[in-house]
Design a protein around this motif. Structure first.
Motif, PDB file in Angstrom:
ATOM      1  N   ASP A 114      33.425  39.419  39.369  1.00 53.89           N
ATOM      2  CA  ASP A 114      33.572  40.648  38.412  1.00 53.89           C
ATOM      3  C   ASP A 114      32.031  40.826  37.957  1.00 53.89           C
ATOM      4  OD1 ASP A 114      36.177  40.550  38.622  1.00 53.89           O
ATOM      5  OD2 ASP A 114      36.516  39.329  36.846  1.00 53.89           O
ATOM      6  N   ARG A 215      34.647  44.641  45.452  1.00 55.49           N
ATOM      7  CA  ARG A 215      35.301  44.497  44.124  1.00 55.49           C
ATOM      8  C   ARG A 215      36.545  45.369  43.852  1.00 55.49           C
ATOM      9  NH1 ARG A 215      31.167  45.317  40.721  1.00 55.49           N
ATOM     10  NH2 ARG A 215      30.392  42.942  41.187  1.00 55.49           N
ATOM     11  N   ARG A 218      39.368  44.221  46.376  1.00 55.24           N
ATOM     12  CA  ARG A 218      39.814  43.081  45.941  1.00 55.24           C
ATOM     13  C   ARG A 218      40.873  43.129  44.809  1.00 55.24           C
ATOM     14  NH1 ARG A 218      36.746  39.394  41.486  1.00 55.24           N
ATOM     15  NH2 ARG A 218      37.522  41.598  40.712  1.00 55.24           N
ATOM     16  N   ASP A 219      40.642  44.124  43.912  1.00 51.78           N
ATOM     17  CA  ASP A 219      41.405  44.315  42.788  1.00 51.78           C
ATOM     18  C   ASP A 219      42.931  45.153  43.212  1.00 51.78           C
ATOM     19  OD1 ASP A 219      39.808  43.190  41.024  1.00 51.78           O
ATOM     20  OD2 ASP A 219      39.074  44.955  40.532  1.00 51.78           O
ATOM     21  N   ARG A 221      44.045  44.865  46.272  1.00 52.24           N
ATOM     22  CA  ARG A 221      44.800  43.889  47.221  1.00 52.24           C
ATOM     23  C   ARG A 221      45.589  42.924  46.115  1.00 52.24           C
ATOM     24  NH1 ARG A 221      46.552  46.275  50.549  1.00 52.24           N
ATOM     25  NH2 ARG A 221      47.637  44.389  50.846  1.00 52.24           N
ATOM     26  N   ARG A 222      44.971  42.505  44.984  1.00 45.28           N
ATOM     27  CA  ARG A 222      45.649  41.534  43.885  1.00 45.28           C
ATOM     28  C   ARG A 222      46.844  42.374  43.407  1.00 45.28           C
ATOM     29  NH1 ARG A 222      40.531  38.620  40.889  1.00 45.28           N
ATOM     30  NH2 ARG A 222      40.194  37.092  42.057  1.00 45.28           N
ATOM     31  N   ASP A 225      49.285  41.895  46.586  1.00 45.67           N
ATOM     32  CA  ASP A 225      49.601  40.587  47.121  1.00 45.67           C
ATOM     33  C   ASP A 225      49.481  39.411  46.118  1.00 45.67           C
ATOM     34  OD1 ASP A 225      49.715  41.784  49.527  1.00 45.67           O
ATOM     35  OD2 ASP A 225      47.414  41.351  49.842  1.00 45.67           O
ATOM     36  N   GLY A 226      49.239  39.769  44.795  1.00 48.22           N
ATOM     37  CA  GLY A 226      48.937  38.620  43.779  1.00 48.22           C
ATOM     38  C   GLY A 226      47.421  37.995  43.949  1.00 48.22           C
ATOM     39  N   PRO A 227      47.320  36.829  42.841  1.00 57.65           N
ATOM     40  CA  PRO A 227      45.874  36.765  42.738  1.00 57.65           C
ATOM     41  C   PRO A 227      45.297  35.970  43.946  1.00 57.65           C
ATOM     42  CG  PRO A 227      47.495  35.804  40.844  1.00 57.65           C
ATOM     43  CD  PRO A 227      48.126  36.390  41.966  1.00 57.65           C
TER      44      PRO A 227
END
Length: 227
Positions: A114, A215, A218-219, A221-222, A225-227
């Motif tokens: 982050d 970044r 990633r956010d 996809r989270r 898909d979850g963490p």
């Protein structure tokens, strides 16, 4: 200070039968439209077909780039490493006084942290407009197509990279610089490199926009898909 993880990954490489002198290209952000056209004419599988999709007024250019990348892997132009690897990247060149020099680095998967978390240190700020193209391309291809260049603050890292590994390709660019990549598969060496890079902060020297969009991606996809 928190430090980022650095891990091997399943790299996607040109097959040995592909001439890298013809298929490789300079970074996307230094290429003019004429440069891209010349590179496309040089080889039907030049990487600009994926990394610099066009024309700019084509709303489907990113989807086309993704389809091209998938097709090249299906036909064997690109081959994915069977197991996670690091790639040693050497550049050999002559200075203005004629002295031959070599620099060495390693390509791997650097953790996305982050903003403000520490460990990966930027030296410039990015703008939303400059990020859009790379983010759209990443969303479509689900791939990192251009590396982020970081400077590791780890003492002794260069010594870990000096010994040769498995050669996977070499090319000479328009400035006479010889670029060579070598695959690292030895478990002990993989662990040593991962531990070394992951023990100190990394300073981003080039690729701030690519790291920033990683970044964002990633956010996204989270969220799905979850963490």
């Amino acid at each position: 200070m928190r430090v980022p993880r650095f891990e091997p990954f399943h790299a996607l490489r040109y097959a040995p039968s592909v001439a890298l002198d013809q298929a490789a290209a300079p970074p996307y952000d230094v290429l003019s439209a004429d440069d891209v056209a010349a590179l496309r004419a040089r080889h039907p599988r030049n990487i600009v077909e994926v990394d610099v999709p066009g024309p700019d007024d084509d709303p489907d250019r990113y989807a086309t780039a993704a389809a091209t990348l998938s097709a090249w892997e299906a036909e064997g132009t690109l081959v994915r490493d069977a197991r996670p690897t690091f790639t040693i990247y050497r550049m050999r060149f002559r200075t203005e006084d004629g002295t031959e020099r070599e620099t060495v680095g390693v390509i791997g998967a650097l953790e996305v942290v982050d903003e403000g978390a520490g460990g990966v240190l930027p030296h410039e700020r990015t703008t939303p407009k400059a990020k859009t193209d790379r983010l759209d391309l990443t969303r479509a291809t689900e791939a990192n197509l251009s590396p982020v260049w970081g400077l590791s603050l780890t003492p002794g890292l260069t010594e870990l990279l000096l010994a040769p590994a498995e050669p996977t390709g070499s090319c000479t660019d328009e400035n006479g610089v010889v670029h060579t990549v070598e695959r690292v598969t030895d478990p002990d060496r993989l662990a040593a490199i991962a531990a070394a890079v992951g023990s100190h902060p990394v300073l981003i020297a080039d690729g701030h926009h690519r790291y920033a969009i990683s970044r964002t991606y990633r956010d996204e996809r989270r969220a799905v898909d979850g963490p």
